[in-house]
Design an enzyme around this catalytic site. Structure first.
Site, PDB file in Angstrom:
ATOM      1  N   GLU A 118       0.848  -1.190   0.000  1.00 14.92           N
ATOM      2  CA  GLU A 118       0.000   0.000   0.000  1.00 14.92           C
ATOM      3  C   GLU A 118       0.882   1.238   0.000  1.00 14.92           C
ATOM      4  OE1 GLU A 118      -4.279  -0.781   2.076  1.00 14.92           O
ATOM      5  OE2 GLU A 118      -2.683  -0.071   3.378  1.00 14.92           O
ATOM      6  N   CYS A 119       0.703   2.102  -0.986  1.00 12.17           N
ATOM      7  CA  CYS A 119       1.365   3.402  -1.054  1.00 12.17           C
ATOM      8  C   CYS A 119       2.884   3.256  -0.908  1.00 12.17           C
ATOM      9  CB  CYS A 119       0.769   4.356  -0.029  1.00 12.17           C
ATOM     10  SG  CYS A 119       1.063   6.107  -0.438  1.00 12.17           S
ATOM     11  N   GLY A 120       3.462   3.550   0.245  1.00 13.19           N
ATOM     12  CA  GLY A 120       4.901   3.390   0.408  1.00 13.19           C
ATOM     13  C   GLY A 120       5.362   1.982   0.123  1.00 13.19           C
TER      14      GLY A 120
END
Length: 446
Positions: free
Chosen positions: A336-338
């Protein structure tokens, strides 16, 4: 069983001082011997970690847009009780301005006012009175009358310049029948440090406990703590009303390896608690300590966080990267994201230096050319996934500055998403083999 008294600590706008006031009240009431439950309105990873540090207990996110009302009430119940009894008080920090949200059905806009109305908690309004005096009363009156579902318990004035300033603003507000329960003077000695996604994370601040004690002493010295406690009111939800099988998101596997350190810290407690309640085993490991995902797990989850601040260390974490690649050969990996950025080809930091990442997905990511992407997202899975069948819906948000460069042969999308304002549905994220990732942070199943 009735719920304990609670308050939503909100403000007319962002930047009014909600977090400082909330942390001060949480720590000050805890120091009095009260058991304090903590909550945060809306999608936020950073404030709940400060709540946990202030109270010694986990904080829960309450989001009226992403969460069905029954889930929101169940999570509020969890914040309101310990293992064997009710807490003495629940303090819920609002987000942005009290009524700020998105277009949606009544009570489902994501505004802090929705949470206060659904749970029956009155609002303690934090009002930044810098640059005004009696005019603050007009703002308070607007907040008190704008939505009849919401009750204002009282106001706390923030950034007060002098005794005269305090008197003028207080008299005007109290003439409305709304008590002023505190007045915080301007100070530069206890500000919380910030960076591009908000506050610096709680675990990164040296001397945080002492800082919280100073904040608590400051708030307690300038607020009527007994009056604030008296104005809290029991919510109109019942503790324990929705117990175990209700969770925000079903576990994607039985035994889940989860990256957790200062580079991978964006984990919603309500997601993890829900997975545990449904029988999943959570195994944490630290990429920054060069730890690979445990090989006896069934799925690896890389949360969001700040990998861009640690890109050099992550690129040098050879055991982590090799272990992640080996894991992905036979088992699912999701970022997720990072975490998504670490699964890509490279991550360029803000100075323009590129660092090689896991190479399990096609895009390369950069902070040298930043663009803010922010807001709620409604997603449907593009294909069957450990998170659900093809077409299964998820609700969440994006909040990132990174830009992505797609490869010549793009990956299959992880999901199709649209925003809360009726925007056109777009493909989001990447999927290659057993590995997937996206900028989308999941709050709850749709």
């Amino acid at each position: 069983m009735t719920s304990p008294p609670g308050l939503v600590i909100a403000a007319p706008r962002s930047g009014s001082g909600k977090t400082l006031l909330t942390l001060g009240l949480m720590r000050a009431f805890s120091a009095r011997g009260l058991t304090v439950g903590a909550a945060k309105c809306g999608p936020d990873y950073i404030d709940p970690a400060f709540h946990a540090a202030a109270t010694g207990e986990s904080s829960v996110n309450l989001d009226s847009w992403a969460m069905a009302p029954e889930l929101l009430r169940a999570l509020a119940s969890a914040a309101a009780e310990t293992r064997d009894r009710s807490r003495d008080l629940v303090l819920c920090e609002g987000s942005m301005g009290l009524f700020d949200g998105v277009a949606g059905a009544p009570g489902r806009t994501g505004a802090s006012a929705d949470v206060a109305a659904q749970l029956g908690w009155p609002v303690l309004l934090c009002v930044d009175v810098s640059g005004q005096a009696q005019s603050a009363a007009a703002v308070v009156k607007g907040c008190a009358t704008y939505d009849p579902r919401v009750k204002i318990a009282g106001a706390i004035l923030n950034r007060v310049a002098s005794a005269r300033h305090q008197r003028l603003a207080s008299e005007a507000i109290e003439a409305l029948g709304i008590p002023v329960l505190g007045a915080l003077p301007r100070t530069v000695n206890i500000d919380l440090p910030e960076r591009h996604l908000g506050l610096v994370q709680a675990e990164e601040i040296a001397g945080l406990d002492a800082l919280l004690n100073r904040i608590a002493a400051f708030v307690a010295a300038h607020c009527d703590m007994d009056a604030i406690l008296f104005r809290a009111a029991a919510g109109d939800f019942v503790e324990g009303a929705a117990q175990p099988p209700l969770a925000a998101l079903r576990p994607p596997a039985q035994r889940i390896a989860i990256a957790r350190d200062v580079a991978f810290s964006f984990l919603y407690p309500h997601i993890l608690d829900g997975w545990r309640r449904l029988g999943a085993e959570l195994c944490f490991f630290s990429p920054l300590a060069d730890e690979p995902p445990p090989g006896d797990c069934d799925l690896c989850w890389l949360p969001g966080g700040y990998p861009e601040l640690h890109a050099r260390e992550l690129a040098a974490a050879s055991l982590f990267l090799a272990g992640l690649r080996a894991f992905a050969e036979t088992k699912p990996v999701h970022g997720e994201c990072g975490g998504y950025m670490v699964l890509g080809q490279s991550l360029t930091d803000k100075s323009g230096r590129a660092h090689k990442m896991a190479g399990l997905l096609g895009p390369a990511f950069s902070f040298a050319e930043r663009k803010l992407n922010l807001g709620y997202r409604d997603a449907r899975l593009a294909a069957a996934h450990p998170l659900g069948a093809a077409g299964a819906r998820l609700r969440g948000h994006e909040f990132h500055y990174a830009t992505a460069q797609a490869p010549d042969a793009p990956d299959a999308p992880f999901a199709f998403v649209h925003d809360a304002h009726g925007g056109v549905e777009q493909s989001e994220g990447s999927r290659r083999g057993r590995t997937s990732g996206s900028f989308f942070h999941i709050i709850a199943a749709g």
